[in-house]
Design a protein around this motif. Structure first.
Motif, PDB file in Angstrom:
ATOM      1  N   ASP A  74     -21.107   3.803 -10.856  1.00 18.12           N
ATOM      2  CA  ASP A  74     -20.538   3.244  -9.622  1.00 18.12           C
ATOM      3  C   ASP A  74     -19.100   2.784  -9.839  1.00 18.12           C
ATOM      4  O   ASP A  74     -18.235   3.005  -8.998  1.00 18.12           O
ATOM      5  N   MET A  75     -18.849   2.145 -10.971  1.00 15.82           N
ATOM      6  CA  MET A  75     -17.503   1.665 -11.271  1.00 15.82           C
ATOM      7  C   MET A  75     -16.532   2.835 -11.425  1.00 15.82           C
ATOM      8  O   MET A  75     -15.419   2.813 -10.888  1.00 15.82           O
ATOM      9  N   VAL A  76     -16.943   3.882 -12.123  1.00 15.53           N
ATOM     10  CA  VAL A  76     -16.086   5.059 -12.301  1.00 15.53           C
ATOM     11  C   VAL A  76     -15.788   5.683 -10.934  1.00 15.53           C
ATOM     12  O   VAL A  76     -14.646   6.063 -10.655  1.00 15.53           O
ATOM     13  N   GLU A  77     -16.787   5.762 -10.079  1.00 16.49           N
ATOM     14  CA  GLU A  77     -16.575   6.318  -8.739  1.00 16.49           C
ATOM     15  C   GLU A  77     -15.626   5.454  -7.919  1.00 16.49           C
ATOM     16  O   GLU A  77     -14.738   5.970  -7.234  1.00 16.49           O
ATOM     17  N   ARG A  78     -15.811   4.134  -7.978  1.00 16.32           N
ATOM     18  CA  ARG A  78     -14.962   3.227  -7.190  1.00 16.32           C
ATOM     19  C   ARG A  78     -13.504   3.350  -7.613  1.00 16.32           C
ATOM     20  O   ARG A  78     -12.602   3.444  -6.776  1.00 16.32           O
ATOM     21  N   LEU A  79     -13.265   3.380  -8.908  1.00 16.56           N
ATOM     22  CA  LEU A  79     -11.889   3.527  -9.393  1.00 16.56           C
ATOM     23  C   LEU A  79     -11.342   4.922  -9.097  1.00 16.56           C
ATOM     24  O   LEU A  79     -10.183   5.066  -8.707  1.00 16.56           O
ATOM     25  N   SER A  80     -12.160   5.932  -9.261  1.00 16.00           N
ATOM     26  CA  SER A  80     -11.715   7.300  -8.977  1.00 16.00           C
ATOM     27  C   SER A  80     -11.424   7.502  -7.489  1.00 16.00           C
ATOM     28  O   SER A  80     -10.523   8.255  -7.128  1.00 16.00           O
ATOM     29  N   ASP A  81     -12.189   6.826  -6.637  1.00 17.82           N
ATOM     30  CA  ASP A  81     -11.967   6.939  -5.194  1.00 17.82           C
ATOM     31  C   ASP A  81     -10.629   6.328  -4.776  1.00 17.82           C
ATOM     32  O   ASP A  81     -10.084   6.688  -3.740  1.00 17.82           O
ATOM     33  N   PHE A  82     -10.115   5.400  -5.565  1.00 13.52           N
ATOM     34  CA  PHE A  82      -8.802   4.800  -5.295  1.00 13.52           C
ATOM     35  C   PHE A  82      -7.787   5.493  -6.212  1.00 13.52           C
ATOM     36  O   PHE A  82      -7.081   4.867  -6.980  1.00 13.52           O
ATOM     37  N   ARG A  83      -7.750   6.803  -6.119  1.00 14.10           N
ATOM     38  CA  ARG A  83      -6.923   7.637  -7.000  1.00 14.10           C
ATOM     39  C   ARG A  83      -5.474   7.182  -7.025  1.00 14.10           C
ATOM     40  O   ARG A  83      -4.882   7.000  -8.088  1.00 14.10           O
ATOM     41  N   ASP A 121       0.838  -1.199   0.000  1.00 17.66           N
ATOM     42  CA  ASP A 121       0.000   0.000   0.000  1.00 17.66           C
ATOM     43  C   ASP A 121       0.873   1.249   0.000  1.00 17.66           C
ATOM     44  O   ASP A 121       0.567   2.235  -0.679  1.00 17.66           O
ATOM     45  N   ALA A 122       1.966   1.214   0.763  1.00 20.90           N
ATOM     46  CA  ALA A 122       2.903   2.337   0.770  1.00 20.90           C
ATOM     47  C   ALA A 122       3.537   2.510  -0.607  1.00 20.90           C
ATOM     48  O   ALA A 122       3.695   3.639  -1.090  1.00 20.90           O
ATOM     49  N   GLY A 130      -4.192   4.329  -6.321  1.00 20.82           N
ATOM     50  CA  GLY A 130      -4.073   3.020  -6.954  1.00 20.82           C
ATOM     51  C   GLY A 130      -4.136   3.112  -8.467  1.00 20.82           C
ATOM     52  O   GLY A 130      -3.355   2.477  -9.174  1.00 20.82           O
ATOM     53  N   TYR A 131      -5.074   3.919  -8.955  1.00 19.88           N
ATOM     54  CA  TYR A 131      -5.216   4.056 -10.405  1.00 19.88           C
ATOM     55  C   TYR A 131      -3.985   4.726 -11.009  1.00 19.88           C
ATOM     56  O   TYR A 131      -3.466   4.290 -12.042  1.00 19.88           O
TER      57      TYR A 131
END
Length: 195
Positions: A91-100, A13-14, A102-103
């Motif tokens: 929902d998928m766009v939000e989920r991926l965007s929320d893990f900025r 994660d780091a 990570g993306y």
């Protein structure tokens, strides 16, 4: 190699955070140790080399995005129509965007994969498996559209997420949901007309 799964996950994660913030050149074992707030040398005890770290980061990204059991089934409940597909895609766009982070880390990994065959193999397999899973799920669920529909949605919405996370002023935030709906509307086949 150390085997503490919680510590390994924290280090990965780091590494995701470092990749997103500093890019591939900034990803060092020392930077990962600093981000994870562990003693210097900890990351090198968990990963044999930089290639191993990059490969494990690729796995960790997908691990973190995998929905909890039952979430996917709940998402598929409802009508099998374009409006429901649009809701799922928003929902998928939000989920991926929320893990900025990570993306953005995944984008760094994808660029680095052009120079590292093992990383390229991993990402190719993982992304292909993800696409195949989404195609199979879409077809089994009875949602409108076919395999090509899923692929075109994948391509279009990934670019929308890229714009949103890297150049957020290109499309105002309040337009994102409408743009997703518009993509879905234009990609899905027209409903069959009654005879």
């Amino acid at each position: 190699m150390r085997q503490n799964p919680a510590r390994r996950a924290a280090l990965l994660d780091a590494a995701i955070e470092v990749l997103a913030r500093e890019g591939i050149r900034g990803l060092t074992f020392r930077a990962v140790d600093t981000e994870a707030e562990v003693p210097n040398g900890t990351a090198s005890n968990y990963f044999s080399n930089r290639d191993d770290l990059l490969t494990q980061v690729g796995h960790r990204f997908y691990e973190r995005l995998t929905p909890e059991p039952g979430v996917l089934e709940a998402m598929l409940e409802g009508p099998r129509d374009p409006d429901h597909v649009a809701r799922l895609m928003r929902d998928m766009v939000e989920r991926l965007s929320d893990f900025r982070s990570g993306y953005l880390a995944l984008l760094e990994l994808r660029l680095e994969a052009t120079r590292r065959p093992e990383l390229r193999r991993l990402l190719t397999e993982r992304i292909r498996a993800d696409i195949d899973f989404n195609i199979g799920n879409h077809l089994r669920s009875g949602m409108p559209g076919d395999e090509t529909t899923v692929v075109v949605l994948y391509l279009a919405l990934n670019w929308l997420i890229l714009e949103r996370l890297t150049l957020p002023d290109v499309f105002p935030e309040e337009r994102i949901g409408d743009l997703v709906t518009e993509v879905v509307t234009r990609v899905l086949p027209a409903p069959a007309r009654p005879a």
